[in-house]
Design a protein around this motif. Structure first.
Motif, PDB file in Angstrom:
ATOM      1  N   ASP A  89       0.809  -1.211   0.000  1.00 57.65           N
ATOM      2  CA  ASP A  89       0.000   0.000   0.000  1.00 57.65           C
ATOM      3  C   ASP A  89       0.850   1.272   0.000  1.00 57.65           C
ATOM      4  O   ASP A  89       0.381   2.329  -0.378  1.00 57.65           O
ATOM      5  CB  ASP A  89      -0.968   0.009   1.190  1.00 57.65           C
ATOM      6  N   ASN A 119      -4.902  -4.315  -3.144  1.00 60.97           N
ATOM      7  CA  ASN A 119      -6.151  -4.937  -2.715  1.00 60.97           C
ATOM      8  C   ASN A 119      -6.384  -6.227  -3.498  1.00 60.97           C
ATOM      9  O   ASN A 119      -5.719  -6.483  -4.500  1.00 60.97           O
ATOM     10  CB  ASN A 119      -7.335  -3.969  -2.846  1.00 60.97           C
ATOM     11  N   GLN A 149      -6.464  -2.606   3.334  1.00 66.20           N
ATOM     12  CA  GLN A 149      -7.516  -3.341   2.630  1.00 66.20           C
ATOM     13  C   GLN A 149      -7.181  -4.805   2.373  1.00 66.20           C
ATOM     14  O   GLN A 149      -8.002  -5.531   1.810  1.00 66.20           O
ATOM     15  CB  GLN A 149      -7.784  -2.670   1.279  1.00 66.20           C
ATOM     16  N   PHE A 150      -5.992  -5.244   2.764  1.00 65.24           N
ATOM     17  CA  PHE A 150      -5.528  -6.567   2.354  1.00 65.24           C
ATOM     18  C   PHE A 150      -4.409  -6.984   3.292  1.00 65.24           C
ATOM     19  O   PHE A 150      -3.819  -6.148   3.971  1.00 65.24           O
ATOM     20  CB  PHE A 150      -5.015  -6.453   0.916  1.00 65.24           C
TER      21      PHE A 150
END
Length: 185
Positions: free
Chosen positions: A27, A53, A77-78
């Motif tokens: 990210d 993601n 998100q992941f």
């Protein structure tokens, strides 16, 4: 391609750079840039894609092939476990190396059990290049073994069809004269 030395007039031809296709699951653009710099410094002719993601990773995997996946352990998100699930669900044999800022021993064991081939800390990227070399070679060996096994399976199937298709009795015995294989005749 030339390498610039400390003295501008002393240039020598560089050795060919090894191609590497890396899918970077990260990210932070800055952290991804550090990985890219390390890979290029390590002599790779790098092509890469950075995603952060699951949907973007699925799209990137579909566009592959990839030589290696480098995944941050935790993103908003992941996370690495999700990355490993995507790789496993797609039945892809892509080495996955988790690259994290700091994780404890329990988390390291967890990601290795989930299928990561290695875990490298971001502050110790000198381990990254040897891990990539080792894991790409291991994936190549696994691929060659699968191809050999598939070839052996085809040969076994052919032998079985041949034995069953011949109306005469056919048998194989071992060195102690025990029957190893018989056809229906």
């Amino acid at each position: 391609t030339h390498i610039e030395s400390a003295h501008p007039s002393a240039q020598t031809a560089a050795a060919p750079r090894q191609p590497l296709r890396a899918l970077i699951i990260e990210d932070s653009e800055q952290d991804a840039a550090l990985l890219v710099r390390e890979l290029r410094r390590g002599g790779y002719d790098l092509s890469f894609e950075r995603v952060d993601n699951e949907a973007a990773m699925n799209s990137a995997i579909a566009r592959g092939p990839w030589d290696v996946v480098l995944a941050d352990y935790s993103m908003p998100q992941f996370n690495a476990n999700g990355v490993l699930r995507v790789i496993t669900a797609g039945a892809a044999d892509i080495p996955c190396i988790v690259v994290s800022g700091s994780v404890g021993e329990e988390i390291a064991v967890e990601v290795m059990r989930a299928g990561a081939q290695d875990l490298v800390l971001k502050h110790n990227l000198k381990r990254l290049l040897p891990a990539i070399v080792r894991e790409i070679e291991a994936a190549k060996t696994r691929s060659e073994r699968r191809a050999t096994d598939a070839k052996l399976d085809r040969e076994r199937q052919l032998l079985k069809q041949l034995m069953e298709g011949i109306p005469d009795a056919i048998s194989f015995k071992d060195g102690e004269r025990r029957y190893m294989r018989l056809n229906d005749s």
